[in-house]
Structures are given as structure tokens and as C-alpha cells.
Design a protein around this motif. Structure first.
Motif, short mmCIF file in Angstrom:
data_model
loop_
_atom_site.label_atom_id
_atom_site.label_comp_id
_atom_site.label_asym_id
_atom_site.label_seq_id
_atom_site.Cartn_x
_atom_site.Cartn_y
_atom_site.Cartn_z
N HIS A 219 35.09 25.29 44.90
CA HIS A 219 34.54 24.99 46.22
C HIS A 219 33.19 24.27 46.14
O HIS A 219 32.46 24.22 47.13
N PRO A 260 32.71 24.81 51.79
CA PRO A 260 33.83 25.66 52.21
C PRO A 260 34.69 24.96 53.26
O PRO A 260 34.60 25.23 54.45
N GLN A 261 35.50 24.01 52.83
CA GLN A 261 36.29 23.21 53.77
C GLN A 261 37.50 24.00 54.25
O GLN A 261 38.10 24.79 53.51
N THR A 262 37.87 23.77 55.51
CA THR A 262 39.02 24.46 56.09
C THR A 262 39.82 23.52 56.97
O THR A 262 39.31 22.51 57.45
N SER A 264 42.99 23.98 60.21
CA SER A 264 43.68 24.94 61.08
C SER A 264 45.12 24.51 61.23
O SER A 264 45.41 23.32 61.39
N ASP A 273 46.77 29.88 61.22
CA ASP A 273 45.56 30.42 60.61
C ASP A 273 44.59 29.28 60.32
O ASP A 273 44.95 28.09 60.35
N GLU A 274 43.34 29.64 60.06
CA GLU A 274 42.37 28.71 59.51
C GLU A 274 42.36 28.94 58.01
O GLU A 274 42.06 30.04 57.54
N ILE A 275 42.67 27.90 57.24
CA ILE A 275 42.92 28.05 55.82
C ILE A 275 41.89 27.25 55.02
O ILE A 275 41.72 26.05 55.26
N PRO A 276 41.18 27.89 54.10
CA PRO A 276 40.21 27.16 53.27
C PRO A 276 40.92 26.35 52.19
O PRO A 276 42.04 26.68 51.78
N ASN A 353 38.41 18.04 56.16
CA ASN A 353 37.76 19.22 56.73
C ASN A 353 37.87 19.22 58.25
O ASN A 353 37.64 18.20 58.90
N HIS A 354 38.25 20.36 58.83
CA HIS A 354 38.40 20.59 60.27
C HIS A 354 39.64 19.91 60.87
O HIS A 354 39.74 19.80 62.09
#
Length: 389
Positions: A219, A260-262, A264, A273-276, A353-354
Motif C-alpha cells: 500500500h 490506501p486506495q479503495t 466501491s 462493499d468498499e474494497i481496498p 481510487n474512488h
């Protein structure tokens, strides 16, 4: 009464199923494929563009999202980048072969290059390089040393002493390094300044010198700044590719970045879910797999959508209503997994990311859901066991 109700409802059901639309009051996790596609019609929703993703678009996006390569941004032709600068403290030792003309009063010492004879030597007191980049050498005056390696300084002092001393030889050593340093900050255990040596320290040496990282390597990204040039790479990529572990230069700034990219995931998937994901990024295929894949009872495989604020330079704006804000435009990418070739496309399509990944319900699932309400009204004693979300 039930027969009359069914006779009334059946034509409506068939009509709705034929046109692919269902009443808006039915529960749903999001819009249908048809409802999303309707937004691309001119005049419907201003500023949103739908892009049908093929292999060419996926590769274009992957190339556009690729981070700068350190090996391209920071080219170093020599391994030894260590040069003397103002503030460094250096020590100079001078040898003179017999008969000594300048340093005859000194004690004779053996000098291997002088053969069987002896020579006289003097070690000058350690001195700091002045602001103008010079040091003082007896019988040579002020000698410029800034921006030079120790070998170059030795040759320069010898040239100043020729004709004054008998076969002079010089050795220059660094007592304290104050000028040639690399700054290391960010998510490291100890933010510090690392001195550069003739060895040629590399990027990963700086991370180790700072005591390692506070966060997992997967990460982390590392940013290298040199003068007006700044580039960023995933640390994983630097570790796996030795070419990216570039040699550092004095004045470089190394920053360890925790990213810490995620993304959804919503709709007809195994889980919402929101997944990293890792700093080096993942593909759409990996994102769908991490969300549990498509729900076989609900998902419309033709209707995989990625909602994103995209870099305007990567979007071919065919709709004049799509306008950039801060260099970003709202884009909906559509992927049809009914086409087997699309599975290769998903492996090249990068998740950002996002991002919001949405899988629409199939028309069949919506039809069964509507049919459940019709049957419940026609015959309340009938119970459906399926869960239509």
C-alpha cells in the motif's frame, strides 16, 4: 375474481417485459442498463458521458494511468555522484619525493609508488569548504573544490604544486559530509538525511536508512523529487524492477506515501462493499473477482458500469454538454461481458481510487420481481421463496 385479475394483469406484464421497463416503485439497487444508456441521449442529463469500452480504450486508459518510470525521469550515467560542496569537512595529505623542496622538514614515510625510496608527507588540518567552494593549500593558495569528486580535487592540488614540490602526490578524504545528502520523509520510521558516498546510494537504500516503512509495502508508493522533476511509483514496482531503483543525487527528496486506495462495488454482485486495493493498482477483472463476481440470479452481464471522474485528456468528448471541472469530467464506462472478448478487456482496464463499479439487474430479474407482486395480489396464499433485491 382471481381469474379476472390475472386476465387484467397478464397483458400489462407482457407489455412491460417486452419493452424492458418496469414500474419505478419496484425495489432496486440502482438503475437498469436501459435507464443508464438513456442518459447518453442529448438533453437528458447534462455533463455525463457514457463510453462503450473496447480493447483500444482500455489500453489507452492503462497507458494514461501508468505512473512515471524512475528510470526514464531520472537518468544517471555514472555510479559515482558524490561531489564536494560548501560545508563539507575534508582532510588533505600531501607527499613529496626526495629531495623534498617544500616539505623537507617532515618525517620521511614510505610511499609505495616511490619504489624503494622514501618520501616526506604532511597531513593538513581538517578544514571546511568555504561558501565560495574553496579550501586553502600551502604554496597553492585557494583551490576550488566545490562540485568536484575527491579524485578531481587530488589532481587539481597536484597541478597547483607542480614546479614547487618534487613529484607531489595528494590524498583527499572526507571527514564530515554536510553538503551531499538525501532527505527522506513520509511514512518511514525515522525521517532523516542520508549522506551520499562514492558507492552511489540507491532509492531502496534510502528507505532502509530511514528504518523502513510504517505501513505494508503493498500500500506504499515512493515519490522522488530532483530539482524541477517529480515522479511517483508504487514501491512494489520499484522492488520488482531493479531498473527503477535509481541512483540518488545530492539534494534529492524521497517521500514514502501511504496510499490506501479503495473502490466501491454496488448492484448485482457477490457483495456490495468498499474494497481496498494495492498502490500499484488492479484491473476491472480483479475488482469484480474481489467483490464475489456477478450474482447469477440477478446480474445483467451486458451491464457492467464504472462511474468515474476521469482525466479530461483521456476522454474523447463527443457530447458538447460534457465540460471539464478542475481537469475532470464525469464518465460512465460500460462493459458487456456477454462478449467473450470483453474478459480480455477487463484485464487491461485499470481501476482508479474512488471508482464506483455497478452491475445492473437483468430484465429477467426485474420481471420476476414484478411478477411476484402480481401473483401476491392475485393469490395472497402463494409464497415466493426467491429473494429478488
Amino acid at each position: 375474481m382471481k381469474k379476472n385479475l390475472l386476465a387484467f394483469c397478464l397483458p400489462a406484464v407482457l407489455t412491460l417485459s417486452g419493452c424492458g421497463t418496469f414500474p419505478g416503485w419496484l425495489p432496486a439497487s440502482g438503475p437498469s442498463r436501459q435507464q443508464i444508456q438513456e442518459q447518453s441521449a442529448p438533453g437528458n442529463v447534462e455533463g455525463i458521458q457514457i463510453v462503450d469500452v473496447d480493447d483500444a480504450i482500455a489500453r489507452k486508459l492503462a497507458a494514461g494511468k501508468q505512473l512515471d518510470q524512475f528510470s526514464d525521469a531520472f537518468v544517471s550515467k555514472t555510479a559515482n555522484n558524490y561531489v564536494i560542496g560548501p560545508g563539507d569537512v575534508i582532510e588533505v595529505t600531501i607527499w613529496e619525493a626526495p629531495p623534498a623542496m617544500l616539505f623537507g622538514s617532515m618525517s620521511p614515510v614510505s610511499l609505495p609508488s616511490a619504489g624503494a625510496g622514501t618520501s616526506n608527507s604532511i597531513t593538513l588540518p581538517a578544514q571546511m569548504v568555504a561558501a565560495d567552494g574553496t579550501i586553502s593549500i600551502p604554496f597553492a593558495g585557494r583551490v576550488g573544490v566545490a562540485g568536484r569528486t575527491t579524485e578531481q580535487i587530488e589532481l587539481s592540488i597536484v597541478s597547483h604544486l607542480k614546479g614547487k614540490a618534487n613529484q607531489p602526490q595528494v590524498l583527499v578524504g572526507v571527514t564530515k559530509n554536510n553538503a551531499s545528502n538525501v532527505t527522506i520523509v513520509g511514512e518511514v520510521n525515522t525521517s532523516t538525511m542520508m549522506p551520499i558516498t562514492p558507492k552511489g546510494e540507491r532509492l531502496l537504500d534510502a528507505i532502509a536508512f530511514a528504518g523502513g516503512l510504517k505501513q505494508p509495502v503493498s500500500h506504499m508508493a515512493v515519490q522522488l523529487s530532483r530539482g524541477d522533476t517529480t515522479a511517483t511509483m508504487a514501491l512494489d514496482s520499484v522492488i520488482r524492477n531493479p531498473k527503477q531503483n535509481v541512483i540518488l543525487k545530492p539534494g534529492d527528496v524521497v517521500t514514502a506515501l501511504f496510499q490506501p486506495q479503495t473502490f466501491s462495488v454496488l448492484g448485482a454482485t457477490g457483495k456490495n462493499d468498499e474494497i481496498p486495493f494495492e498502490a500499484q493498482g488492479i484491473s476491472l477483472a480483479q475488482a469484480l473477482a474481489r467483490s464475489g463476481g456477478l450474482n447469477d440470479n440477478r446480474a445483467d452481464a451486458r451491464a457492467i458500469f464504472v462511474f468515474r471522474f476521469e482525466d479530461a485528456k483521456l476522454v474523447d468528448k463527443t457530447d458538447p454538454s460534457v465540460k471539464a471541472s478542475n481537469g475532470k469530467v464525469p464518465v460512465v464506462y460500460e462493459i458487456n461481458l456477454r462478449d467473450p472478448a470483453a474478459f480480455f478487456v477487463t484485464q487491461n482496464f485499470p481501476i482508479q481510487n474512488h471508482d464506483v463499479v455497478y452491475v445492473s439487474n437483468s430484465p429477467g430479474a426485474e420481471f420476476r420481481k414484478f411478477l411476484t407482486y402480481v401473483v401476491m395480489v392475485a393469490d395472497p396464499t402463494v409464497t415466493f421463496t426467491h429473494d429478488f433485491q
